[in-house]
Design an enzyme around this catalytic site. Sequence first.
Site, PDB file in Angstrom:
ATOM      1  N   GLY A   9      48.261 -17.757  -8.144  1.00  0.00           N
ATOM      2  CA  GLY A   9      49.023 -17.004  -9.269  1.00  0.00           C
ATOM      3  C   GLY A   9      48.955 -17.834 -10.701  1.00  0.00           C
ATOM      4  O   GLY A   9      49.609 -17.584 -11.186  1.00  0.00           O
ATOM      5  N   ALA A  10      47.152 -17.587 -11.204  1.00  0.00           N
ATOM      6  CA  ALA A  10      47.318 -17.412 -12.157  1.00  0.00           C
ATOM      7  C   ALA A  10      47.047 -17.158 -13.550  1.00  0.00           C
ATOM      8  O   ALA A  10      47.049 -16.922 -14.829  1.00  0.00           O
ATOM      9  CB  ALA A  10      45.351 -18.067 -12.082  1.00  0.00           C
ATOM     10  N   GLY A  13      52.593 -17.689 -15.891  1.00  0.00           N
ATOM     11  CA  GLY A  13      53.311 -19.487 -15.487  1.00  0.00           C
ATOM     12  C   GLY A  13      52.640 -20.498 -15.305  1.00  0.00           C
ATOM     13  O   GLY A  13      52.071 -20.815 -15.509  1.00  0.00           O
ATOM     14  N   ARG A  35      46.976 -10.310  -9.332  1.00  0.00           N
ATOM     15  CA  ARG A  35      46.741  -8.788  -8.538  1.00  0.00           C
ATOM     16  C   ARG A  35      46.191  -8.471  -9.917  1.00  0.00           C
ATOM     17  O   ARG A  35      45.725  -7.553 -10.197  1.00  0.00           O
ATOM     18  CB  ARG A  35      48.042  -8.366  -8.230  1.00  0.00           C
ATOM     19  CG  ARG A  35      48.815  -8.669  -6.417  1.00  0.00           C
ATOM     20  CD  ARG A  35      49.369  -7.894  -6.300  1.00  0.00           C
ATOM     21  NE  ARG A  35      50.469  -9.199  -6.791  1.00  0.00           N
ATOM     22  CZ  ARG A  35      51.818  -8.726  -7.070  1.00  0.00           C
ATOM     23  NH1 ARG A  35      52.441  -8.566  -6.318  1.00  0.00           N
ATOM     24  NH2 ARG A  35      52.809  -9.626  -8.165  1.00  0.00           N
ATOM     25  N   ASP A  72      45.504  -9.488  -3.701  1.00  0.00           N
ATOM     26  CA  ASP A  72      46.624  -9.637  -2.997  1.00  0.00           C
ATOM     27  C   ASP A  72      47.263 -10.701  -1.951  1.00  0.00           C
ATOM     28  O   ASP A  72      46.291 -10.461  -1.000  1.00  0.00           O
ATOM     29  CB  ASP A  72      47.687  -8.594  -2.879  1.00  0.00           C
ATOM     30  CG  ASP A  72      49.482  -8.240  -2.264  1.00  0.00           C
ATOM     31  OD1 ASP A  72      49.778  -9.761  -2.146  1.00  0.00           O
ATOM     32  OD2 ASP A  72      49.721  -6.817  -2.713  1.00  0.00           O
ATOM     33  N   VAL A  73      47.783 -11.391  -2.149  1.00  0.00           N
ATOM     34  CA  VAL A  73      48.200 -13.231  -0.917  1.00  0.00           C
ATOM     35  C   VAL A  73      48.422 -12.784   0.853  1.00  0.00           C
ATOM     36  O   VAL A  73      48.517 -13.168   1.480  1.00  0.00           O
ATOM     37  CB  VAL A  73      49.083 -14.195  -1.581  1.00  0.00           C
ATOM     38  CG1 VAL A  73      47.642 -15.013  -2.423  1.00  0.00           C
ATOM     39  CG2 VAL A  73      49.774 -14.141  -1.306  1.00  0.00           C
ATOM     40  N   ASN A  99      50.673 -21.930  -4.865  1.00  0.00           N
ATOM     41  CA  ASN A  99      51.563 -21.530  -6.728  1.00  0.00           C
ATOM     42  C   ASN A  99      51.874 -19.903  -5.919  1.00  0.00           C
ATOM     43  O   ASN A  99      52.858 -19.812  -6.753  1.00  0.00           O
ATOM     44  CB  ASN A  99      50.766 -21.526  -7.899  1.00  0.00           C
ATOM     45  CG  ASN A  99      51.544 -21.452  -9.489  1.00  0.00           C
ATOM     46  OD1 ASN A  99      53.014 -21.703  -9.285  1.00  0.00           O
ATOM     47  ND2 ASN A  99      51.129 -20.078  -9.283  1.00  0.00           N
ATOM     48  N   TYR A 165      65.422 -16.268  -0.427  1.00  0.00           N
ATOM     49  CA  TYR A 165      64.219 -17.041  -1.210  1.00  0.00           C
ATOM     50  C   TYR A 165      63.879 -18.109  -1.158  1.00  0.00           C
ATOM     51  O   TYR A 165      63.358 -19.310  -1.253  1.00  0.00           O
ATOM     52  CB  TYR A 165      64.549 -17.389  -2.588  1.00  0.00           C
ATOM     53  CG  TYR A 165      63.542 -18.038  -3.739  1.00  0.00           C
ATOM     54  CD1 TYR A 165      62.340 -17.551  -3.935  1.00  0.00           C
ATOM     55  CD2 TYR A 165      63.873 -18.915  -4.651  1.00  0.00           C
ATOM     56  CE1 TYR A 165      61.247 -18.713  -4.057  1.00  0.00           C
ATOM     57  CE2 TYR A 165      63.915 -19.676  -5.123  1.00  0.00           C
ATOM     58  CZ  TYR A 165      61.919 -19.695  -5.356  1.00  0.00           C
ATOM     59  OH  TYR A 165      60.890 -20.280  -5.884  1.00  0.00           O
ATOM     60  N   PRO A 195      59.506 -28.158  -7.960  1.00  0.00           N
ATOM     61  CA  PRO A 195      60.348 -27.508  -9.666  1.00  0.00           C
ATOM     62  C   PRO A 195      61.562 -26.746 -10.200  1.00  0.00           C
ATOM     63  O   PRO A 195      61.801 -26.000  -8.639  1.00  0.00           O
ATOM     64  CB  PRO A 195      59.546 -26.926 -10.611  1.00  0.00           C
ATOM     65  CG  PRO A 195      58.070 -26.789  -9.592  1.00  0.00           C
ATOM     66  CD  PRO A 195      58.400 -26.922  -7.756  1.00  0.00           C
TER      67      PRO A 195
HETATM   68  P1  NDP Z   1      55.085 -16.376 -12.429  1.00  0.00           P
HETATM   69  O1  NDP Z   1      56.343 -14.927 -12.625  1.00  0.00           O
HETATM   70  O2  NDP Z   1      54.761 -15.880 -14.187  1.00  0.00           O
HETATM   71  O3  NDP Z   1      53.541 -15.987 -11.824  1.00  0.00           O
HETATM   72  C1  NDP Z   1      54.008 -16.047 -10.383  1.00  0.00           C
HETATM   73  C2  NDP Z   1      52.277 -15.552 -10.526  1.00  0.00           C
HETATM   74  O4  NDP Z   1      52.211 -15.750  -9.058  1.00  0.00           O
HETATM   75  C3  NDP Z   1      51.666 -14.648 -11.205  1.00  0.00           C
HETATM   76  O5  NDP Z   1      50.591 -15.039 -11.512  1.00  0.00           O
HETATM   77  C4  NDP Z   1      51.646 -13.890  -9.950  1.00  0.00           C
HETATM   78  O6  NDP Z   1      49.899 -12.587 -10.156  1.00  0.00           O
HETATM   79  C5  NDP Z   1      51.210 -14.510  -8.766  1.00  0.00           C
HETATM   80  N1  NDP Z   1      52.422 -13.739  -7.531  1.00  0.00           N
HETATM   81  C6  NDP Z   1      52.927 -12.657  -7.484  1.00  0.00           C
HETATM   82  N2  NDP Z   1      52.943 -12.139  -6.016  1.00  0.00           N
HETATM   83  C7  NDP Z   1      51.858 -11.832  -6.275  1.00  0.00           C
HETATM   84  C8  NDP Z   1      51.066 -11.737  -4.912  1.00  0.00           C
HETATM   85  N3  NDP Z   1      51.439 -10.649  -3.775  1.00  0.00           N
HETATM   86  N4  NDP Z   1      49.491 -11.323  -4.842  1.00  0.00           N
HETATM   87  C9  NDP Z   1      49.582 -12.643  -5.676  1.00  0.00           C
HETATM   88  N5  NDP Z   1      49.681 -13.809  -6.340  1.00  0.00           N
HETATM   89  C10 NDP Z   1      51.023 -13.181  -6.694  1.00  0.00           C
HETATM   90  O7  NDP Z   1      56.509 -17.696 -11.728  1.00  0.00           O
HETATM   91  P2  NDP Z   1      56.117 -19.312 -11.676  1.00  0.00           P
HETATM   92  O8  NDP Z   1      54.993 -19.140 -12.525  1.00  0.00           O
HETATM   93  O9  NDP Z   1      57.039 -19.331 -12.333  1.00  0.00           O
HETATM   94  O10 NDP Z   1      55.601 -18.991 -10.517  1.00  0.00           O
HETATM   95  C11 NDP Z   1      54.940 -19.572  -9.911  1.00  0.00           C
HETATM   96  C12 NDP Z   1      55.096 -20.313  -8.294  1.00  0.00           C
HETATM   97  O11 NDP Z   1      56.662 -21.297  -8.967  1.00  0.00           O
HETATM   98  C13 NDP Z   1      56.045 -19.447  -7.645  1.00  0.00           C
HETATM   99  O12 NDP Z   1      55.793 -19.906  -5.448  1.00  0.00           O
HETATM  100  C14 NDP Z   1      57.537 -19.823  -8.270  1.00  0.00           C
HETATM  101  O13 NDP Z   1      58.414 -19.285  -6.736  1.00  0.00           O
HETATM  102  C15 NDP Z   1      57.458 -20.936  -8.198  1.00  0.00           C
HETATM  103  N6  NDP Z   1      59.132 -21.611  -8.764  1.00  0.00           N
HETATM  104  C16 NDP Z   1      58.891 -21.579  -9.997  1.00  0.00           C
HETATM  105  C17 NDP Z   1      59.731 -21.581 -10.755  1.00  0.00           C
HETATM  106  C18 NDP Z   1      60.419 -21.073 -12.323  1.00  0.00           C
HETATM  107  O14 NDP Z   1      61.516 -21.701 -11.963  1.00  0.00           O
HETATM  108  N7  NDP Z   1      59.683 -20.286 -12.642  1.00  0.00           N
HETATM  109  C19 NDP Z   1      61.070 -23.416 -10.336  1.00  0.00           C
HETATM  110  C20 NDP Z   1      60.359 -23.503  -8.964  1.00  0.00           C
HETATM  111  C21 NDP Z   1      59.581 -22.930  -8.304  1.00  0.00           C
HETATM  112  P3  NDP Z   1      50.038 -11.289 -10.016  1.00  0.00           P
HETATM  113  O15 NDP Z   1      51.455 -10.493 -10.604  1.00  0.00           O
HETATM  114  O16 NDP Z   1      49.132 -10.828 -11.630  1.00  0.00           O
HETATM  115  O17 NDP Z   1      49.732 -11.159  -9.248  1.00  0.00           O
HETATM  116  C1  8X3 Z   2      62.978 -21.635  -8.904  1.00  0.00           C
HETATM  117  C2  8X3 Z   2      63.913 -22.313  -9.330  1.00  0.00           C
HETATM  118  O1  8X3 Z   2      67.090 -22.561  -9.294  1.00  0.00           O
HETATM  119  O2  8X3 Z   2      65.495 -19.957  -9.235  1.00  0.00           O
HETATM  120  O3  8X3 Z   2      62.620 -21.826  -7.721  1.00  0.00           O
HETATM  121  O4  8X3 Z   2      65.374 -21.075  -7.568  1.00  0.00           O
HETATM  122  S1  8X3 Z   2      65.395 -21.551  -8.513  1.00  0.00           S
END
Ligand code: NDP
Ligand code: 8X3
Length: 265
Positions: A9-10, A13, A35, A72-73, A99, A165, A195
Amino acid sequence: MNKIVFITGASSGFGEACARKFAAAGGYHIIITGRRKERLEKLKSELEQAARPATPPPPGAEPVRVMPLEFDVQDREAVFSAVSNLPEAWKKIELLVNNAGLALGRDFFQDAVLDDWETMIDTNVKGLLYVSKAVLPLLIAQKKGHIINIGSTAGKEVYEKGNVYCATKHAVDAISKAMRIDLLSEGIKVTAIHPGAADTEFSRVRFKGDEQQAEKVYEGYTPLSAEDVAEVVYYCASLPSHVCINDLTLTCTAQANSFYLYKKA
Ligand code: NDP
Ligand code: 8X3
């Protein structure tokens, strides 16, 4: 010699911010996955062409090299083939940051969409398991390594309309605890980082492109940023080899847990 870090997920975010942090710190080569191939390619060229690291790199560190991997994971075969097709030099992975993940929808249980549930389970739980199983043998072969799983405050308390979720993030919490126990004899550290609300693309994805609804999530307080989370990931990753942070929850100052978030009117 640089350590190799594998970040899922790089393309956005937290994952993107982690890649930037490790690159800036120096001493790492970075595998970035997602992806969206064009985003990964862009990040690779940015990081490889970036000016010198902000802090002096560790002695003997090489300039950062970045390996983008598009998969795709949720796709078990794609995950395993991406990892097994890595060039040998890239297989000496020491740190895996699990991530990649998402929320889809915010609905009462009775109204929620089954496809959203399946995508969250397939990505946040099964995807994390596939990547871990594909990468783990490479860590085990070296008898050292570190897995950092990104959970959430949603994995600590369930909130209204968070149902599946929250369940997937509770699963990440449980899987992290289980991994830590089972991997003791392999000398592998397992850290779960949870987080709270952070302003990334997360809410845009959750609300399926509804920008207004997404923006509302972060109104009235200062949420975490992706960079805040990357700092914590980097901190956990850079402790001495005998020290492991097992479980760490971080929120912005306005948030106490999944329920209590103080918003100014
Ligand atoms: P973003 O949407 O900014 O990033 C998500 C990343 O995950 C993207 O790089 C995306 O890449 C990748 N991803 C999603 N689905 C797939 C898939 N099927 N295969 C491969 N890659 C995938 O969100 P965040 O950075 O906020 O989220 C990162 C993690 O942190 C997640 O696990 C989220 O649940 C968690 N999180 C987020 C919080 C928030 O408030 N933002 C708080 C707590 C946890 P691409 O689309 O290119 O595949
Ligand atoms: C993402 C944070 O509060 O939207 O995991 O669930 S919250």
